[in-house]
Motif scaffolding. Structure first.
Motif, PDB file in Angstrom:
ATOM      1  N   ARG A  57       0.815  -1.211   0.000  1.00  0.00           N
ATOM      2  CA  ARG A  57       0.000   0.000   0.000  1.00  0.00           C
ATOM      3  C   ARG A  57       0.852   1.266   0.000  1.00  0.00           C
ATOM      4  NH1 ARG A  57      -2.622  -0.198  -2.360  1.00  0.00           N
ATOM      5  NH2 ARG A  57      -4.314  -1.492  -1.622  1.00  0.00           N
ATOM      6  N   SER A  58       2.047   1.196   0.581  1.00  0.00           N
ATOM      7  CA  SER A  58       2.913   2.386   0.620  1.00  0.00           C
ATOM      8  C   SER A  58       3.596   2.644  -0.720  1.00  0.00           C
ATOM      9  CB  SER A  58       3.989   2.222   1.709  1.00  0.00           C
ATOM     10  OG  SER A  58       4.924   1.216   1.360  1.00  0.00           O
ATOM     11  N   THR A  59       3.612   1.645  -1.591  1.00  0.00           N
ATOM     12  CA  THR A  59       4.323   1.786  -2.860  1.00  0.00           C
ATOM     13  C   THR A  59       3.421   1.722  -4.084  1.00  0.00           C
ATOM     14  OG1 THR A  59       4.795  -0.612  -2.870  1.00  0.00           O
ATOM     15  CG2 THR A  59       6.458   0.841  -1.901  1.00  0.00           C
ATOM     16  N   GLU A 103      -7.165  -0.807   8.097  1.00  0.00           N
ATOM     17  CA  GLU A 103      -6.459   0.450   8.340  1.00  0.00           C
ATOM     18  C   GLU A 103      -5.230   0.570   7.450  1.00  0.00           C
ATOM     19  OE1 GLU A 103      -5.722   0.404  12.517  1.00  0.00           O
ATOM     20  OE2 GLU A 103      -7.609   1.427  13.005  1.00  0.00           O
ATOM     21  N   ILE A 104      -4.589  -0.550   7.174  1.00  0.00           N
ATOM     22  CA  ILE A 104      -3.419  -0.528   6.298  1.00  0.00           C
ATOM     23  C   ILE A 104      -3.826  -0.129   4.886  1.00  0.00           C
ATOM     24  CG2 ILE A 104      -1.767  -2.049   5.113  1.00  0.00           C
ATOM     25  CD1 ILE A 104      -1.417  -3.510   7.785  1.00  0.00           C
ATOM     26  N   GLY A 105      -5.048  -0.513   4.489  1.00  0.00           N
ATOM     27  CA  GLY A 105      -5.519  -0.135   3.158  1.00  0.00           C
ATOM     28  C   GLY A 105      -6.049  -1.278   2.327  1.00  0.00           C
ATOM     29  N   ALA A 106      -6.375  -2.423   2.961  1.00  0.00           N
ATOM     30  CA  ALA A 106      -6.958  -3.537   2.217  1.00  0.00           C
ATOM     31  C   ALA A 106      -8.341  -3.147   1.703  1.00  0.00           C
ATOM     32  CB  ALA A 106      -7.064  -4.777   3.110  1.00  0.00           C
ATOM     33  N   ASP A 107      -8.697  -3.679   0.537  1.00  0.00           N
ATOM     34  CA  ASP A 107      -9.987  -3.367  -0.072  1.00  0.00           C
ATOM     35  C   ASP A 107     -11.080  -4.336   0.346  1.00  0.00           C
ATOM     36  OD1 ASP A 107      -9.354  -1.163  -2.223  1.00  0.00           O
ATOM     37  OD2 ASP A 107      -7.713  -2.591  -2.286  1.00  0.00           O
ATOM     38  N   ASP A 108     -10.709  -5.483   0.858  1.00  0.00           N
ATOM     39  CA  ASP A 108     -11.688  -6.457   1.342  1.00  0.00           C
ATOM     40  C   ASP A 108     -10.971  -7.437   2.254  1.00  0.00           C
ATOM     41  OD1 ASP A 108     -14.075  -7.764   1.721  1.00  0.00           O
ATOM     42  OD2 ASP A 108     -14.468  -8.147  -0.399  1.00  0.00           O
ATOM     43  N   TYR A 109     -11.759  -8.251   2.955  1.00  0.00           N
ATOM     44  CA  TYR A 109     -11.230  -9.169   3.956  1.00  0.00           C
ATOM     45  C   TYR A 109     -12.088 -10.433   3.937  1.00  0.00           C
ATOM     46  CZ  TYR A 109      -9.723 -10.720   8.644  1.00  0.00           C
ATOM     47  OH  TYR A 109      -9.229 -11.428   9.707  1.00  0.00           O
ATOM     48  N   VAL A 110     -11.461 -11.578   3.691  1.00  0.00           N
ATOM     49  CA  VAL A 110     -12.197 -12.839   3.591  1.00  0.00           C
ATOM     50  C   VAL A 110     -11.587 -13.851   4.558  1.00  0.00           C
ATOM     51  CG1 VAL A 110     -12.948 -14.707   2.073  1.00  0.00           C
ATOM     52  CG2 VAL A 110     -12.687 -12.387   1.161  1.00  0.00           C
ATOM     53  N   PRO A 111     -12.358 -14.319   5.558  1.00  0.00           N
ATOM     54  CA  PRO A 111     -11.818 -15.305   6.508  1.00  0.00           C
ATOM     55  C   PRO A 111     -11.836 -16.714   5.935  1.00  0.00           C
ATOM     56  CG  PRO A 111     -14.072 -14.764   7.098  1.00  0.00           C
ATOM     57  CD  PRO A 111     -13.718 -13.866   5.953  1.00  0.00           C
ATOM     58  N   SER A 135      -5.507   3.695  -0.775  1.00  0.00           N
ATOM     59  CA  SER A 135      -6.092   2.446  -1.241  1.00  0.00           C
ATOM     60  C   SER A 135      -7.168   2.775  -2.265  1.00  0.00           C
ATOM     61  CB  SER A 135      -6.708   1.671  -0.072  1.00  0.00           C
ATOM     62  OG  SER A 135      -7.873   2.335   0.393  1.00  0.00           O
ATOM     63  N   THR A 136      -7.648   1.757  -2.967  1.00  0.00           N
ATOM     64  CA  THR A 136      -8.720   1.977  -3.938  1.00  0.00           C
ATOM     65  C   THR A 136      -9.943   2.576  -3.266  1.00  0.00           C
ATOM     66  OG1 THR A 136      -7.963   0.128  -5.300  1.00  0.00           O
ATOM     67  CG2 THR A 136     -10.226   0.865  -5.632  1.00  0.00           C
ATOM     68  N   SER A 167     -12.086   6.787   8.207  1.00  0.00           N
ATOM     69  CA  SER A 167     -11.186   6.893   9.348  1.00  0.00           C
ATOM     70  C   SER A 167      -9.731   6.927   8.895  1.00  0.00           C
ATOM     71  CB  SER A 167     -11.429   5.723  10.306  1.00  0.00           C
ATOM     72  OG  SER A 167     -10.548   5.779  11.401  1.00  0.00           O
ATOM     73  N   ARG A 168      -9.374   6.056   7.953  1.00  0.00           N
ATOM     74  CA  ARG A 168      -8.003   6.021   7.445  1.00  0.00           C
ATOM     75  C   ARG A 168      -7.685   7.278   6.644  1.00  0.00           C
ATOM     76  NH1 ARG A 168      -9.376   0.944   5.566  1.00  0.00           N
ATOM     77  NH2 ARG A 168      -8.906   1.614   3.447  1.00  0.00           N
TER      78      ARG A 168
END
Length: 239
Positions: A71-73, A95-103, A162-163, A206-207
């Motif tokens: 995300r920083s690059t 918070e880091i910038g992921a666009d989605d999260y799948v467990p 992030s996107t 928030s981010r």
């Protein structure tokens, strides 16, 4: 040349990594796999990757560290995939910038749908920002260069977005001083496909505040409107 989206699958478990790559390949996506963060970094350095599927729990450098680096690059879309379901991991990832999260365990068909939704939003936004009449927007001490998909400060230093953060900022600068509800923000950011992921609106804001506000705890640019939504409380100038 194959124009299908190129997906990087990063997971240290081969029995997950390889079948998933095969499944995605059978459904029209090009895939490259990496067993660890070091391999992923090497691949990202030489290949044009359209989206990264990233496992959090890996030996050595973990997925959250790699996600922060990506995300920083770059603005490459990120979907985190992990067996851990604790809120802290989900929140840190977002918070880091992921666009989605799948467990894990996940349904491959659902994961494919999420990948396509993120890629679709990215593609639609890219087409939008390359419109000839929208080269950039100045607000506060910031300039959003839509042609380059870049946010820069008063000194010209670029800030990675992030996107989701970028899409939200485009919605705000094109509707300044207007109260936008969460539903309106979902529509404006082409996020209606991820209605179940609606909490991402608040997380992205928030981010975004932490990146553009002098004091994220006392925001002056993106304000919360009680019972309404959010508003960009700044004058915006087209440049």
């Amino acid at each position: 040349m194959n124009s299908n989206p190129h997906i990087l699958v990063v997971d240290d478990e081969r029995d997950i990594r390889d079948p998933l790559a095969s499944y995605l390949g059978k459904n029209g996506l090009r895939t490259t796999t990496a067993a660890n963060a070091a391999q992923a970094r090497d691949i990202l350095a030489v290949h044009a990757i359209d989206l990264v599927l990233l496992d959090i729990m890996m030996p050595g450098e973990d997925g959250l560290s790699l996600a922060a680096f990506i995300r920083s690059t770059s603005n490459i879309p990120l979907i985190l995939v992990t067996a851990k379901t604790e809120d802290v991991d989900r929140i840190i990832g977002l918070e880091i910038g992921a666009d989605d999260y799948v467990p894990k365990p996940f349904n491959p068909r659902e994961l494919l749908a999420r990948i396509k939704a993120v890629l679709r939003r990215t593609s639609e936004q890219a087409a939008l920002v390359h419109a000839p009449d929208a080269s950039g927007y100045a607000f506060g001490q910031w300039v959003l260069r839509t042609g380059e998909r870049e946010l820069v400060d008063a000194e010209g230093v670029s800030v990675a977005l992030s996107t989701g953060e970028y899409n939200l900022l485009v919605a705000f600068v094109t509707h300044p001083r207007r109260v936008l509800t969460r539903d309106q923000l979902l529509d404006l950011t082409q996020g209606r496909e991820l209605a179940a992921f609606e909490r991402s609106i608040d997380n992205h804001i928030s981010r975004l505040r932490r990146k553009i506000e002098a004091d994220a705890a006392d925001p002056r640019l993106i304000k919360t409107v009680r019972g309404g939504g959010y508003t960009l409380a700044a004058e915006v100038r087209r440049i």
